[in-house]
Design a protein around this motif. Structure first.
Motif, PDB file in Angstrom:
ATOM      1  N   THR A 233       3.431 -10.352   5.827  1.00 37.66           N
ATOM      2  CA  THR A 233       4.430  -9.413   5.325  1.00 37.66           C
ATOM      3  C   THR A 233       3.714  -8.304   4.573  1.00 37.66           C
ATOM      4  O   THR A 233       2.932  -8.569   3.664  1.00 37.66           O
ATOM      5  CB  THR A 233       5.420 -10.135   4.371  1.00 37.66           C
ATOM      6  OG1 THR A 233       5.995 -11.236   5.066  1.00 37.66           O
ATOM      7  CG2 THR A 233       6.497  -9.191   3.889  1.00 37.66           C
ATOM      8  N   ARG A 234       3.969  -7.058   4.966  1.00 43.27           N
ATOM      9  CA  ARG A 234       3.333  -5.901   4.315  1.00 43.27           C
ATOM     10  C   ARG A 234       3.744  -5.817   2.854  1.00 43.27           C
ATOM     11  O   ARG A 234       4.855  -6.201   2.487  1.00 43.27           O
ATOM     12  CB  ARG A 234       3.714  -4.599   5.017  1.00 43.27           C
ATOM     13  CG  ARG A 234       3.249  -4.476   6.447  1.00 43.27           C
ATOM     14  CD  ARG A 234       1.824  -4.080   6.656  1.00 43.27           C
ATOM     15  NE  ARG A 234       1.419  -2.938   5.860  1.00 43.27           N
ATOM     16  CZ  ARG A 234       0.181  -2.790   5.404  1.00 43.27           C
ATOM     17  NH1 ARG A 234      -0.732  -3.678   5.658  1.00 43.27           N
ATOM     18  NH2 ARG A 234      -0.154  -1.741   4.704  1.00 43.27           N
ATOM     19  N   ILE A 235       2.838  -5.295   2.026  1.00 41.40           N
ATOM     20  CA  ILE A 235       3.109  -5.078   0.608  1.00 41.40           C
ATOM     21  C   ILE A 235       3.107  -3.571   0.369  1.00 41.40           C
ATOM     22  O   ILE A 235       2.076  -2.916   0.553  1.00 41.40           O
ATOM     23  CB  ILE A 235       2.041  -5.761  -0.281  1.00 41.40           C
ATOM     24  CG1 ILE A 235       2.020  -7.262  -0.026  1.00 41.40           C
ATOM     25  CG2 ILE A 235       2.303  -5.446  -1.752  1.00 41.40           C
ATOM     26  CD1 ILE A 235       0.890  -7.991  -0.729  1.00 41.40           C
ATOM     27  N   PRO A 236       4.246  -2.999  -0.033  1.00 42.45           N
ATOM     28  CA  PRO A 236       4.305  -1.552  -0.253  1.00 42.45           C
ATOM     29  C   PRO A 236       3.315  -1.101  -1.331  1.00 42.45           C
ATOM     30  O   PRO A 236       3.104  -1.792  -2.325  1.00 42.45           O
ATOM     31  CB  PRO A 236       5.748  -1.318  -0.724  1.00 42.45           C
ATOM     32  CG  PRO A 236       6.498  -2.536  -0.333  1.00 42.45           C
ATOM     33  CD  PRO A 236       5.512  -3.654  -0.296  1.00 42.45           C
ATOM     34  N   LEU A 237       2.690   0.039  -1.106  1.00 40.46           N
ATOM     35  CA  LEU A 237       1.779   0.692  -2.042  1.00 40.46           C
ATOM     36  C   LEU A 237       0.498  -0.093  -2.338  1.00 40.46           C
ATOM     37  O   LEU A 237      -0.215   0.224  -3.277  1.00 40.46           O
ATOM     38  CB  LEU A 237       2.497   1.029  -3.361  1.00 40.46           C
ATOM     39  CG  LEU A 237       3.762   1.886  -3.221  1.00 40.46           C
ATOM     40  CD1 LEU A 237       4.442   2.046  -4.562  1.00 40.46           C
ATOM     41  CD2 LEU A 237       3.456   3.228  -2.598  1.00 40.46           C
ATOM     42  N   ALA A 238       0.213  -1.103  -1.530  1.00 35.96           N
ATOM     43  CA  ALA A 238      -1.030  -1.871  -1.715  1.00 35.96           C
ATOM     44  C   ALA A 238      -2.202  -1.070  -1.141  1.00 35.96           C
ATOM     45  O   ALA A 238      -2.012  -0.219  -0.268  1.00 35.96           O
ATOM     46  CB  ALA A 238      -0.924  -3.217  -1.000  1.00 35.96           C
ATOM     47  N   PRO A 239      -3.423  -1.330  -1.619  1.00 41.15           N
ATOM     48  CA  PRO A 239      -4.590  -0.681  -1.015  1.00 41.15           C
ATOM     49  C   PRO A 239      -4.620  -0.964   0.493  1.00 41.15           C
ATOM     50  O   PRO A 239      -4.118  -2.000   0.946  1.00 41.15           O
ATOM     51  CB  PRO A 239      -5.777  -1.337  -1.715  1.00 41.15           C
ATOM     52  CG  PRO A 239      -5.225  -1.888  -2.984  1.00 41.15           C
ATOM     53  CD  PRO A 239      -3.792  -2.237  -2.696  1.00 41.15           C
ATOM     54  N   ARG A 240      -5.210  -0.067   1.270  1.00 37.99           N
ATOM     55  CA  ARG A 240      -5.181  -0.212   2.735  1.00 37.99           C
ATOM     56  C   ARG A 240      -5.854  -1.495   3.216  1.00 37.99           C
ATOM     57  O   ARG A 240      -5.515  -2.009   4.274  1.00 37.99           O
ATOM     58  CB  ARG A 240      -5.775   1.012   3.421  1.00 37.99           C
ATOM     59  CG  ARG A 240      -7.260   1.168   3.303  1.00 37.99           C
ATOM     60  CD  ARG A 240      -7.731   2.472   3.974  1.00 37.99           C
ATOM     61  NE  ARG A 240      -9.157   2.407   4.229  1.00 37.99           N
ATOM     62  CZ  ARG A 240      -9.692   2.133   5.408  1.00 37.99           C
ATOM     63  NH1 ARG A 240      -8.919   1.949   6.450  1.00 37.99           N
ATOM     64  NH2 ARG A 240     -11.001   2.070   5.554  1.00 37.99           N
TER      65      ARG A 240
END
Length: 162
Positions: free
Chosen positions: A49-56
């Motif tokens: 699951t993607r995490i918004p605003l996380a480092p790339r």
């Protein structure tokens, strides 16, 4: 008073003190290793699951037996191109400061027992970014094994990398 250690047990103790065990992994055809005692689990492809605003480099999070695990794309962390869709990938789960992290790699190899005396510091020819995340190297018969420094790899507070 301590009883003397039998010769057979002394030999086992000496061998274990003189070797280091590493879980090997491949990333973009390069061989990397991390100390076997830092590995909690090895996983196949997982739903992330993607995490918004996380480092790339942070691919997202996954659920491992009820625990939230942060997934790190080691390719991106090392400045390599994204993994092609044709490569399924695997994860090596490690614990750092009480948190679990999934190190996303192309594939996991075998456990290698290597002589401690053969360990070398990073040569100047190693990519500067890799050098920052590497504890050192082993020169194997056919290739180089780069030993990853897991705490440094997972330290996103440092501003002197990437």
């Amino acid at each position: 008073m301590n009883a003397p250690v039998p010769a057979s047990k002394r030999a086992v103790q000496e061998v274990s003190a003189e070797t280091q065990d590493f879980v090997t992994m491949f990333i973009d055809s390069h061989l990397f290793g991390i100390p076997v005692l830092t590995v909690q689990d090895v996983l196949g492809t997982q739903k992330i699951t993607r995490i918004p605003l996380a480092p790339r480099e942070v691919a997202g999070s996954l659920n491992l037996r009820g625990r939230i695990v942060t997934a790190i794309d080691v390719r991106l962390r090392l400045g390599l191109p994204r993994r092609p869709d044709t490569v399924k990938g695997m994860s090596v789960v490690v614990e750092q400061s009480g948190e679990l992290y999934s190190l996303m790699v192309d594939s996991v190899g075998e456990v290698l027992s290597l002589p401690a005396a053969a360990f070398e510091r990073n040569p100047p020819t190693v990519d500067p970014l890799w050098r920052d995340f590497s504890a050192g190297i082993y020169r194997l018969q056919t290739q180089l094994l780069v030993v990853l420094d897991v705490p440094r790899l997972l330290d996103f507070t440092r501003t002197d990398v990437n």
